[in-house]
Design an enzyme around this catalytic site. Structure first.
Site, PDB file in Angstrom:
ATOM      1  N   SER A 230       0.850  -1.193   0.000  1.00 48.41           N
ATOM      2  CA  SER A 230       0.000   0.000   0.000  1.00 48.41           C
ATOM      3  C   SER A 230       0.882   1.238   0.000  1.00 48.41           C
ATOM      4  O   SER A 230       1.907   1.293   0.680  1.00 48.41           O
ATOM      5  CB  SER A 230      -0.976  -0.032   1.172  1.00 48.41           C
ATOM      6  OG  SER A 230      -0.300  -0.294   2.364  1.00 48.41           O
ATOM      7  N   MET A 231       0.463   2.225  -0.789  1.00 48.92           N
ATOM      8  CA  MET A 231       1.277   3.427  -0.973  1.00 48.92           C
ATOM      9  C   MET A 231       0.439   4.686  -0.726  1.00 48.92           C
ATOM     10  O   MET A 231       0.609   5.701  -1.396  1.00 48.92           O
ATOM     11  CB  MET A 231       1.863   3.435  -2.390  1.00 48.92           C
ATOM     12  CG  MET A 231       2.694   2.199  -2.708  1.00 48.92           C
ATOM     13  SD  MET A 231       3.438   2.220  -4.340  1.00 48.92           S
ATOM     14  CE  MET A 231       2.006   2.214  -5.395  1.00 48.92           C
ATOM     15  N   GLY A 232      -0.508   4.606   0.218  1.00 48.85           N
ATOM     16  CA  GLY A 232      -1.332   5.760   0.564  1.00 48.85           C
ATOM     17  C   GLY A 232      -2.114   6.267  -0.630  1.00 48.85           C
ATOM     18  O   GLY A 232      -2.718   5.490  -1.372  1.00 48.85           O
ATOM     19  N   GLU A 234      -1.160   7.214  -3.386  1.00 50.32           N
ATOM     20  CA  GLU A 234      -0.643   6.752  -4.691  1.00 50.32           C
ATOM     21  C   GLU A 234      -1.292   5.433  -5.105  1.00 50.32           C
ATOM     22  O   GLU A 234      -1.050   4.930  -6.192  1.00 50.32           O
ATOM     23  CB  GLU A 234       0.859   6.495  -4.608  1.00 50.32           C
ATOM     24  CG  GLU A 234       1.736   7.711  -4.648  1.00 50.32           C
ATOM     25  CD  GLU A 234       3.186   7.268  -4.409  1.00 50.32           C
ATOM     26  OE1 GLU A 234       3.742   6.572  -5.266  1.00 50.32           O
ATOM     27  OE2 GLU A 234       3.714   7.602  -3.344  1.00 50.32           O
ATOM     28  N   GLY A 235      -2.057   4.814  -4.198  1.00 50.00           N
ATOM     29  CA  GLY A 235      -2.707   3.540  -4.512  1.00 50.00           C
ATOM     30  C   GLY A 235      -1.944   2.374  -3.909  1.00 50.00           C
ATOM     31  O   GLY A 235      -1.275   2.521  -2.880  1.00 50.00           O
ATOM     32  N   GLY A 261      -7.141  -0.312   5.388  1.00 49.06           N
ATOM     33  CA  GLY A 261      -6.182  -1.343   4.978  1.00 49.06           C
ATOM     34  C   GLY A 261      -6.717  -2.736   5.308  1.00 49.06           C
ATOM     35  O   GLY A 261      -6.474  -3.701   4.573  1.00 49.06           O
ATOM     36  N   ASP A 262      -7.441  -2.837   6.405  1.00 49.62           N
ATOM     37  CA  ASP A 262      -8.016  -4.136   6.784  1.00 49.62           C
ATOM     38  C   ASP A 262      -9.116  -4.529   5.800  1.00 49.62           C
ATOM     39  O   ASP A 262      -9.273  -5.705   5.464  1.00 49.62           O
ATOM     40  CB  ASP A 262      -8.570  -4.068   8.211  1.00 49.62           C
ATOM     41  CG  ASP A 262      -7.504  -3.621   9.205  1.00 49.62           C
ATOM     42  OD1 ASP A 262      -6.325  -3.947   8.986  1.00 49.62           O
ATOM     43  OD2 ASP A 262      -7.842  -2.921  10.180  1.00 49.62           O
TER      44      ASP A 262
END
Ligand SMILES: O=P(O)(O)OC[C@H]1O[C@](O)(CO)[C@@H](O)[C@@H]1O
Length: 321
Positions: A230-232, A234-235, A261-262
């Site tokens: 995961s890149m916040g 940025e997707g 994220g979960d």
């Protein structure tokens, strides 16, 4: 309940206290705009999202007996099988400071209950009753004080040996232990670190996209099935030995990001159970995270909403460096 399709394991669950502020001003006395509590912890949130996606799920973990009611209510409401152990004391309360109209969340995660190896043994015994080939096993979150750094590695080895598909979502030493020491045959099916977590676990500098892809490729070559980083905003990068894509939602929702994220992990599991390919896995997982964000503060995903959002997820194919 019949045999569940998935089981989530949360060794360090938490009640999340979301405190809403105009702005976070460290070192100053501030009045909160509001505060709500919800049962959380990574695997608990994954179970809640899986229930929304129509996946029958059991939640295993260690709850403090004194404040287990909030978790029990969630399990009953969402049809999640309660496989959690109860121990004396209280499950920790994590503080989430949500500021700037939901654009900024500051997490203050407490250490949690003090456990011992006997608790880990009890979790392993309970897990053994559920294990079967094809079961999705989600090992998620931090380790509470008192448990060794290889606790997830041990559960991972147990589940993989039984033919289950293990998704490991943790960080720091427990992630490093589970990845570094696992032989090819005992690697998890999937992981979902962020860039910093992957960097810390692999010891590699992951500044650019090529470095990230190369790190994912190394893990895939060692037996991992799916690497999601995961890149916040940025997707997220989704990589299998078949290829890699970066998935982005068409727009981000405002509000607390806690648990998104979960929900993405739940999407990865649902995609696995449906036998989806890389592109559809990336779409479903991203849509699940976005649906969770759009439903804040309900902490749920709606399967129809996810399906509608999945079609609008943007995919950018990546070339291996
Ligand atoms: O186990 P950790 O890493 O302390 O994270 C727990 C926190 O993460 C969340 O599960 C969100 O991902 C919260 O519900 C919880 O407070």
């Amino acid at each position: 309940m019949n045999a569940p399709q998935a089981i989530t394991v949360t060794l360090n669950p938490a009640i999340d206290q979301l405190v809403t502020l105009d702005a976070l001003l460290p070192g100053q006395v501030q009045r909160a705009l509001g505060s709500v509590q919800a049962p959380g912890g990574k695997g608990i949130n994954v179970a809640a999202a899986l229930a929304g996606l129509g996946v029958s799920t059991a939640a295993l973990g260690v709850l403090g007996r004194d404040n287990a009611g909030m978790f029990e209510a969630l399990f009953a409401q969402r049809g999640i099988a309660d496989a959690c152990l109860r121990v004396p004391g209280q499950t920790r309360t994590n503080i989430k400071l949500v500021a700037d109209g939901g654009r900024q969340t500051t997490d203050i995660n407490l250490p949690g209950l003090m456990l011992a190896e006997a608790h880990l043994d009890a979790v392993m015994s309970t897990l053994a009753r559920y294990l079967r080939p094809g079961l999705a096993v989600v090992l998620s979150g931090s380790l509470p004080a008192g448990l060794p750094a290889d606790s997830w590695a041990r559960l991972q080895a147990q589940a993989v040996a039984a033919g289950a598909d293990v998704l490991l979502d943790t960080s720091e030493a427990p992630l490093a232990a589970a990845l570094a020491t696992a032989p090819h045959a005992a690697m998890p099916w999937a992981i979902k670190p962020n860039r910093e977590e992957l960097q810390a676990a692999t010891g590699l500098r992951l500044d650019g996209r090529d470095a990230l892809l190369a790190a994912a490729r190394r893990l895939l070559d060692r037996g991992l099935g799916l690497a999601v980083v995961s890149m916040g905003e940025e997707g997220a990068l989704f990589a299998t030995t078949q290829g890699a894509v970066i998935a982005r939602p068409p727009q981000w929702a405002r509000g607390s990001s806690v648990g998104a994220g979960d929900a993405m992990v739940a999407g990865m599991v649902a995609a696995r159970l449906r036998g989806l390919d890389l592109a559809d896995t990336a779409r479903l997982s991203t849509a699940s995270a976005l649906a969770w964000l759009q439903a804040v503060p309900a902490r749920e995903v709606d399967a129809n909403r996810v399906q509608a959002l999945a079609a609008s997820v943007l995919l950018e194919p990546c070339q291996w460096p």
